[in-house]
Design a protein around this motif. Structure first.
Motif, PDB file in Angstrom:
ATOM      1  N   LEU A  50       0.818  -1.203   0.000  1.00 21.66           N
ATOM      2  CA  LEU A  50       0.000   0.000   0.000  1.00 21.66           C
ATOM      3  C   LEU A  50       0.856   1.259   0.000  1.00 21.66           C
ATOM      4  CD1 LEU A  50      -2.917  -0.961   2.429  1.00 21.66           C
ATOM      5  CD2 LEU A  50      -2.996  -0.753  -0.057  1.00 21.66           C
ATOM      6  N   VAL A  51       2.094   1.143   0.441  1.00 15.46           N
ATOM      7  CA  VAL A  51       3.003   2.289   0.375  1.00 15.46           C
ATOM      8  C   VAL A  51       3.171   2.718  -1.079  1.00 15.46           C
ATOM      9  CG1 VAL A  51       5.374   3.059   0.721  1.00 15.46           C
ATOM     10  CG2 VAL A  51       4.238   1.741   2.493  1.00 15.46           C
ATOM     11  N   SER A  52       3.391   1.746  -1.961  1.00 15.58           N
ATOM     12  CA  SER A  52       3.562   2.045  -3.387  1.00 15.58           C
ATOM     13  C   SER A  52       2.239   2.395  -4.040  1.00 15.58           C
ATOM     14  CB  SER A  52       4.204   0.851  -4.094  1.00 15.58           C
ATOM     15  OG  SER A  52       5.473   0.555  -3.554  1.00 15.58           O
ATOM     16  N   ALA A  53       1.209   1.598  -3.738  1.00 18.04           N
ATOM     17  CA  ALA A  53      -0.093   1.812  -4.367  1.00 18.04           C
ATOM     18  C   ALA A  53      -0.690   3.166  -4.001  1.00 18.04           C
ATOM     19  CB  ALA A  53      -1.050   0.687  -3.974  1.00 18.04           C
ATOM     20  N   ASP A  54      -0.433   3.613  -2.778  1.00 17.45           N
ATOM     21  CA  ASP A  54      -0.992   4.890  -2.320  1.00 17.45           C
ATOM     22  C   ASP A  54      -0.006   6.048  -2.498  1.00 17.45           C
ATOM     23  OD1 ASP A  54      -3.145   3.399  -1.623  1.00 17.45           O
ATOM     24  OD2 ASP A  54      -2.814   3.475   0.541  1.00 17.45           O
ATOM     25  N   VAL A  88      -7.700  -2.659   7.064  1.00 21.03           N
ATOM     26  CA  VAL A  88      -8.879  -3.439   6.661  1.00 21.03           C
ATOM     27  C   VAL A  88      -9.691  -2.661   5.630  1.00 21.03           C
ATOM     28  CG1 VAL A  88     -11.081  -4.414   7.464  1.00 21.03           C
ATOM     29  CG2 VAL A  88      -9.019  -4.687   8.857  1.00 21.03           C
ATOM     30  N   LEU A  89      -9.883  -1.372   5.883  1.00 20.24           N
ATOM     31  CA  LEU A  89     -10.641  -0.535   4.952  1.00 20.24           C
ATOM     32  C   LEU A  89      -9.956  -0.475   3.592  1.00 20.24           C
ATOM     33  CD1 LEU A  89     -12.887   1.539   4.354  1.00 20.24           C
ATOM     34  CD2 LEU A  89     -11.403   3.300   5.349  1.00 20.24           C
ATOM     35  N   ALA A  90      -8.635  -0.272   3.580  1.00 23.93           N
ATOM     36  CA  ALA A  90      -7.910  -0.119   2.314  1.00 23.93           C
ATOM     37  C   ALA A  90      -7.909  -1.400   1.503  1.00 23.93           C
ATOM     38  CB  ALA A  90      -6.472   0.322   2.597  1.00 23.93           C
TER      39      ALA A  90
END
Length: 423
Positions: free
Chosen positions: A312-316, A335-337
């Motif tokens: 998620l570091v890269s994706a976000d 969980v939300l992400a």
């Protein structure tokens, strides 16, 4: 207890002790995952006698497992199997809840062993911290991965220190007067250490104590708290100079032990205008959390989230120096992400169904203790990557299982029963 069950239960407790005592130093040992797999096999082996609580909370846990498996299968089509499976374990660790149901008859023995772990936690944690701080060679003691064996996350330490504290104050942990004084000093000393390095850990400890004090109705516990309260100021006055005399190098976040850092940590919690590295850390997190809320509640990932397997570091598009970081420092927003709004709301619902019992189970001292312990875990998970790995998930889901078993089968768990359950 059959020989197989007793052997497994002792293995369970031993591995749990390793995670409580050594934390990040055993994070990549895969011992918790091994215990989980063996527990599932034991459930299958003993399935005819296996009883479980079936109600909305456990139904939701099963639903989380089913949905996670569906997300896992989808993730395997696009990402590395290791990363997908690792992300899936953020919910797969909850299987420990069902494993605890295997031991409803042995529950007093299991709790006796866990109490023993936490009886000596302040001593072990203090020795580990001072050894890692003052003896450079300890950095080279590594058994699993690249983490030193004695490396400990201070937020995690706060949760375990709270457990030791609440079990002591409620009479489950007992010492002679001499060791009681030493243990109390170590608890206060470690609390100062934790409060310097981890705002989330400090909040978890303090809030969990306040939750317990607000809801407890047991007059004996109130008297015990009052008794310890008389000596607290003296212990603080004795311990604080020791804390000030502890000179260690600054950590990777630029925080250094001392009054200024302690004051800055406390002020930064309530002061949004605090400056420095703590403010940068807070802003960095809030920006990421805001992004997650925007692309889920108000974006294209409302129903399905971003899934499992990706960082998620890269994706976000989050800029960070932590090359190992893959998920936000907040399990609930993770969980939300990854799963989207519907599963996030179900997760909040599961939390509600558990913690509403603070109002209805507060006459049962033991259940209230476990709920306050669970609250410490949940609060710390809102500020760190905690339930995503075995260091937080293994003990948390163990306590959830203990709560469910004690509640379902109305097993009396008081200090006298626990102290006798050693055979």
């Amino acid at each position: 207890m059959s020989r197989i069950k007793k052997t497994y239960l002792n293995l369970y407790v031993f591995v749990l002790a390793l995670y409580v005592y050594f934390n990040k130093g055993v994070a990549y040992s895969f011992l918790a995952e091994t215990v989980l797999v063996l527990g599932v096999l034991l459930i299958l082996f003993d399935r005819k006698r296996f009883e479980i609580l079936w109600e909305k909370r456990t139904y939701l846990l099963v639903l989380f497992l089913i949905i996670t498996t569906a997300f896992l299968l989808k993730g395997l089509m696009n990402y590395s199997w290791f990363n997908v499976v690792r992300d899936a374990f953020m919910f797969y660790y909850l299987i420990f809840v069902f494993i605890i149901f295997l031991f409803k008859e042995e529950l007093p023995y299991l709790i006796n062993r866990i109490v023993l772990i936490y009886k000596w936690f302040p001593v072990v944690a203090c020795i580990s911290f001072l050894t890692l701080s003052y003896f450079p060679f300890s950095d080279e003691i590594k058994f699993f991965g690249n983490n030193p064996l004695l490396l400990y996350k201070f937020g995690d330490m706060a949760v375990h220190l709270f457990i030791s504290t609440i079990l002591l104050l409620s009479g489950y942990i007992r010492f002679s007067k001499r060791f009681l004084l030493l243990n109390s000093i170590l608890i206060v000393y470690l609390f100062f250490i934790i409060s310097t390095y981890s705002r989330g850990g400090m909040l978890a400890f303090v809030c969990a104590i306040l939750i317990f004090l607000f809801f407890v109705k047991d007059q004996n516990i109130k008297k015990m708290f009052s008794y310890y309260g008389k000596f607290l100021l003296l212990i603080i006055l004795f311990t604080f100079p020791i804390f000030l005399a502890t000179k260690v190098k600054e950590n990777f976040q630029g925080r250094i032990l001392g009054v200024e850092q302690l004051k800055e940590n406390i002020v930064s919690i309530v002061n949004p205008n605090a400056e420095g590295t703590l403010s940068d850390n807070k802003i960095w997190r809030l920006i990421w959390w805001t992004k997650i809320i925007q692309y889920t509640f108000g974006g294209e990932y409302f129903f399905q989230g971003k899934g499992l397997g990706m960082s998620l570091v890269s994706a976000d598009e989050i800029v960070t120096d932590d090359l190992e970081l893959r998920s936000p420092h907040n399990f609930h927003l993770n969980v939300l992400a990854r799963f989207g709004v519907p599963i996030f709301l179900l997760w909040l619902g599961w939390l509600y169904f558990n913690f509403k019992n603070l109002w209805t189970k507060n006459e049962n001292k033991f259940l209230l203790i476990i709920l306050s312990i669970m609250s410490a875990f949940v609060i710390n998970a809102a500020f760190d990557v905690f339930f995503e790995g075995p260091m937080g998930a293994f003990p948390f889901w163990t306590f959830v299982g203990i709560y469910y078993v004690a509640e379902t089968f109305e097993i009396p768990i008081n200090p006298e029963i626990i102290s006798k359950a050693n055979n």
